[in-house]
Structures are given as C-alpha cells and as structure tokens.
Write an enzyme that holds these catalytic residues in place. Structure first.
Site, PDB file in Angstrom:
ATOM      1  N   ASP A 184      11.279  -7.951   8.596  1.00  0.00           N
ATOM      2  CA  ASP A 184      10.043  -8.576   8.133  1.00  0.00           C
ATOM      3  C   ASP A 184       9.935  -9.945   8.796  1.00  0.00           C
ATOM      4  O   ASP A 184      10.804 -10.795   8.617  1.00  0.00           O
ATOM      5  CB  ASP A 184      10.042  -8.724   6.606  1.00  0.00           C
ATOM      6  CG  ASP A 184       8.760  -9.351   6.086  1.00  0.00           C
ATOM      7  OD1 ASP A 184       7.774  -8.614   5.901  1.00  0.00           O
ATOM      8  OD2 ASP A 184       8.748 -10.589   5.868  1.00  0.00           O
ATOM      9  N   GLU A 268       7.311  -4.719  12.162  1.00  0.00           N
ATOM     10  CA  GLU A 268       5.878  -4.646  11.885  1.00  0.00           C
ATOM     11  C   GLU A 268       5.074  -4.750  13.177  1.00  0.00           C
ATOM     12  O   GLU A 268       5.393  -5.556  14.057  1.00  0.00           O
ATOM     13  CB  GLU A 268       5.462  -5.775  10.940  1.00  0.00           C
ATOM     14  CG  GLU A 268       6.068  -5.676   9.549  1.00  0.00           C
ATOM     15  CD  GLU A 268       5.767  -6.901   8.716  1.00  0.00           C
ATOM     16  OE1 GLU A 268       5.123  -6.763   7.670  1.00  0.00           O
ATOM     17  OE2 GLU A 268       6.173  -7.996   9.125  1.00  0.00           O
ATOM     18  N   CYS A 335       6.285  -1.518  -4.134  1.00  0.00           N
ATOM     19  CA  CYS A 335       7.589  -1.573  -4.786  1.00  0.00           C
ATOM     20  C   CYS A 335       8.512  -0.530  -4.148  1.00  0.00           C
ATOM     21  O   CYS A 335       8.191   0.662  -4.133  1.00  0.00           O
ATOM     22  CB  CYS A 335       7.440  -1.291  -6.280  1.00  0.00           C
ATOM     23  SG  CYS A 335       9.033  -1.255  -7.159  1.00  0.00           S
ATOM     24  N   CYS A 338       9.689   2.134  -7.267  1.00  0.00           N
ATOM     25  CA  CYS A 338       8.801   3.153  -7.840  1.00  0.00           C
ATOM     26  C   CYS A 338       7.623   3.493  -6.946  1.00  0.00           C
ATOM     27  O   CYS A 338       6.883   4.445  -7.230  1.00  0.00           O
ATOM     28  CB  CYS A 338       8.295   2.709  -9.211  1.00  0.00           C
ATOM     29  SG  CYS A 338       7.195   1.264  -9.163  1.00  0.00           S
ATOM     30  N   CYS A 357       7.393  -1.265 -12.824  1.00  0.00           N
ATOM     31  CA  CYS A 357       8.758  -0.962 -13.274  1.00  0.00           C
ATOM     32  C   CYS A 357       9.618  -2.207 -13.472  1.00  0.00           C
ATOM     33  O   CYS A 357      10.753  -2.102 -13.942  1.00  0.00           O
ATOM     34  CB  CYS A 357       9.438  -0.020 -12.287  1.00  0.00           C
ATOM     35  SG  CYS A 357       9.772  -0.766 -10.660  1.00  0.00           S
ATOM     36  N   ASP A 364      10.377 -11.071   1.103  1.00  0.00           N
ATOM     37  CA  ASP A 364      10.641 -10.736   2.499  1.00  0.00           C
ATOM     38  C   ASP A 364      11.619  -9.566   2.620  1.00  0.00           C
ATOM     39  O   ASP A 364      11.480  -8.712   3.499  1.00  0.00           O
ATOM     40  CB  ASP A 364      11.188 -11.958   3.240  1.00  0.00           C
ATOM     41  CG  ASP A 364      10.159 -13.068   3.345  1.00  0.00           C
ATOM     42  OD1 ASP A 364       8.953 -12.745   3.359  1.00  0.00           O
ATOM     43  OD2 ASP A 364      10.559 -14.245   3.403  1.00  0.00           O
TER      44      ASP A 364
END
Length: 384
Positions: A184, A268, A335, A338, A357, A364
């Site tokens: 990231d 990315e 997330c 979940c 959750c 990051d």
C-alpha cells in the site's frame, strides 16, 4: 535468458572533450528540432509525415550543405538516433501514450547516443571508454560492466557528463525466492507491506525545499545570462541533482530489498497523473482548497511512485518473480475479515475499524492485505 542492463558512470573529460560533448549534444538537438519543424510544416500543408528513412535522406543533404556543413564534424550515428527519437515520439503520440513532440531547449536533457557498438571500445582496467570523434574518455569506474556493449548514451545533468553503457548477456533463468506480498503506497508511510513491514518516506524535495527556494530567488534577482546569473543557475541545478540522486538511491534500495525477498509483489495501479491534477479550476469556476491540493500534489510527486513501480517490475523479472498491479478502489475501505465495504470503516487516516464485525488494524496494513488478495485473484485468473 537474455538480460539487457545499463551501467551508468560519471565521465571525466578534458577541456577539448567537454567542448566536443556540448557541440555534439547541440548538433543532435538542432537535427531533432529541424526535423520536428519540417514535420509540423508538412502537417500544416496537408502533406504526409515523413518516416525515419525519409528524414535520414534529408540528414545526408544537411551534412553536405554549405549552410550546415558543421554537421559533418559530428558522428553520424548520434544524429540518426535523434531522428529515431523523433519518430518514436510521434509513434507514442499517435498511440496516445504521450503528448505531441516538442522542441528541445539548450541545457534541458542534453544527450546523444552511439548505436554502432563495433566502434565503441571499453577498457575497464584503465577506467576509460573510446567513442568515435571523442577518443578515449576517462570515467569513474564504480562497478564492473557485465555483458556485450550494445549502445552508449552520453548525457549531461547538473553540469556533469555521464555515460550509460547498455549491455546484453546470457544469464540462467532464476528461481523466484520468497512468498507473496501486497504493498500500500502512501505519503506518511511510503510503503506498507501486508506482513506489517513499513518503509518510511524520504521526502527528498521537502528536505531541500527551503534551500532550493532561496537559490531560485537569488537567481531571479540576477541579470539574465550574466556571469553571476550562470553561477546562480548552476547552484539551482546542483540542488535539483541532489534531490534527484537522493530519491533515486532511496527507491533503488527499497525496491531491491523487496524484490530480493518476495517472488510475487502486488501493488496498486495508481494513476499518478490524474491524482496530481491541479485544482485551480477556471475563472468562471474556481477550484476549492487549491493551496492544500497543491501541497498534496507536491508530496505525491516527491515520493516517486511511478519510478518505484518501474524498478520493482524489472528487478522482480530479473529474479524470476512477478509484479501484479490491481485497481486501488476500496482497498482501504474493505474489511479483510468479513469483506464489508464502507467509507465508515476508515475512522481516520491511519485507523481502520470495521463497522460490521469490529475488526481493528492500521489502515495502510489493511490496504496492503486487500491488495495482496486482489493480486492473488488476478494471478489465478491469468494462469487459468
């Protein structure tokens, strides 16, 4: 497998050689600009653009003309390479990979390239290289040049001349080492890996910004083209070189460390050009928070994300690894526990807490984990 690699060194020319270097670079710039002006004239009159071979015939006429007879004193291969550069610039423009070719200015990217490897001689034992019509030039020999010399590029930066020697050699096909990791990219943290490793940013421009501003202000107060103006301009160029060299060194060390320890790196697919567009707007519709956006743009460009990705790409390929670029959308809002996607998941710039959750982690690190998962999916689909 074949490996192309460039080795760059600082040249140590004597007075006559330094004058010839400037003259050769100026001649290549002249040929490039004259050919570009000709292409623009042909376009304005509705004529077809000349290709490289058509321009090469004109180059022969220019070298034999009394008006530009001084071109005959310059090696022909660098002049031909400048025409090839123009032809490639047009090809990139028509393919929408770059803007239209522009005229070159003196002092900006002064360089020329030798493509005839048979006339180039490299004497590493004595730290010198032979180039046509320049003779033997000494260089700062900091590492061994491996492989067969294919071409040589001579360039100027910060008042110094450099030689870049591109070679080709046969190497064994490498076996990738290490596992997979997601990255990231950021400003507060230059790179955060999915395993929790953090690389702090260098902020090379920010470190020298005050010094650079004072040097530029001093330059603006000098009479243009005076001796004091030239000294002030050289001072500004030295600061820019220091900024550029520090950033390049940082990116090389970071990309080398990551590529050595991982077989697959997911990153990315950031569109830096779109991210750093000005927010000034127009007179009719002025932008908002222009000053803040300008500072953000400056910080993004100071990181060198595109160059970092480029270095990772070829270094991983050299070691048998892969670089996979994934879309950056929602990587910091999803997330990893979940799969719930919401802007409310990211409480602050560095804090992630899932509203579904309750999973908590650094934002990051969460982004890097999601990038890794998306990269695994793309790799699997490509293999299938």
């Amino acid at each position: 497998m074949q490996r192309l690699q460039a080795f760059k060194f600082e040249l140590k020319p004597n007075g006559d050689q330094a004058r010839d270097l400037r003259r050769f670079a100026g001649s290549c710039r002249f040929v490039y600009n004259r050919a570009l002006a000709l292409q623009q004239e042909r376009y304005a009159t509705g004529e077809k653009k000349l290709g490289y071979f058509g321009l090469s015939k004109l180059l022969t006429e220019w070298r034999n003309s009394t008006e530009t007879a001084w071109l005959a004193d310059v090696p022909v291969h660098p002049l031909q390479q400048s025409l090839k550069d123009l032809d490639q610039a047009y090809a990139n423009f028509f393919a929408k990979r770059a803007d239209a070719p522009r005229f070159k200015k003196k002092g900006q990217s002064d360089s020329f390239r030798y493509s005839d490897s048979e006339k180039i001689k490299l004497d590493q034992a004595n730290s010198r290289i032979f180039l046509p019509k320049l003779g033997w030039l000494r260089y700062r020999n900091s590492r061994e040049v491996l492989g067969v010399v294919k071409n040589v590029t001579v360039s100027q930066s910060g008042g110094k001349w450099f030689v870049s020697i591109q070679t080709e050699r046969e190497v064994e096909r490498p076996i990738p080492q290490g596992g997979a990791v997601g990255i990231d990219m950021g400003i507060v943290r230059f790179a955060t890996l999915s395993d929790g490793t953090v690389y702090a940013p260098l902020n090379s421009f920010k470190r020298h910004e005050t010094r650079l501003r004072k040097a530029q202000q001093a330059l603006s107060r000098k009479v243009k083209f005076s001796n004091n103006w030239k000294k002030a301009k050289a001072r500004v160029q030295r600061i820019h070189s220091r900024i550029r060299n520090a950033r390049r060194d940082f990116l090389h060390k970071t990309s080398t460390a990551i590529s050595k320890n991982h077989a697959m790196v997911c990153i990315e697919d950031l569109q830096v050009g779109n991210m750093t567009k000005s927010a000034a707007g127009t007179i009719a519709q002025p932008g908002r928070n222009v000053r803040g956006k300008s500072g953000l743009n400056k910080s993004i460009l100071d990181q060198g994300w595109f160059e970092f990705r480029r270095q990772l790409d070829y270094k991983l390929a050299w070691r048998g690894g892969w670089l996979i670029a994934v879309p950056p959308q929602n990587t910091s809002r999803t997330c990893p526990c979940c799969g719930h996607v919401s802007a409310d998941n990211r409480q602050t710039q560095d804090r992630f807490e899932c509203v579904e959750c309750g999973f908590k982690e650094n934002a990051d690190v969460v982004g890097a984990i999601n990038v890794l998962r998306a990269g695994h999916g793309r790799r699997f689909c490509r293999d299938v």
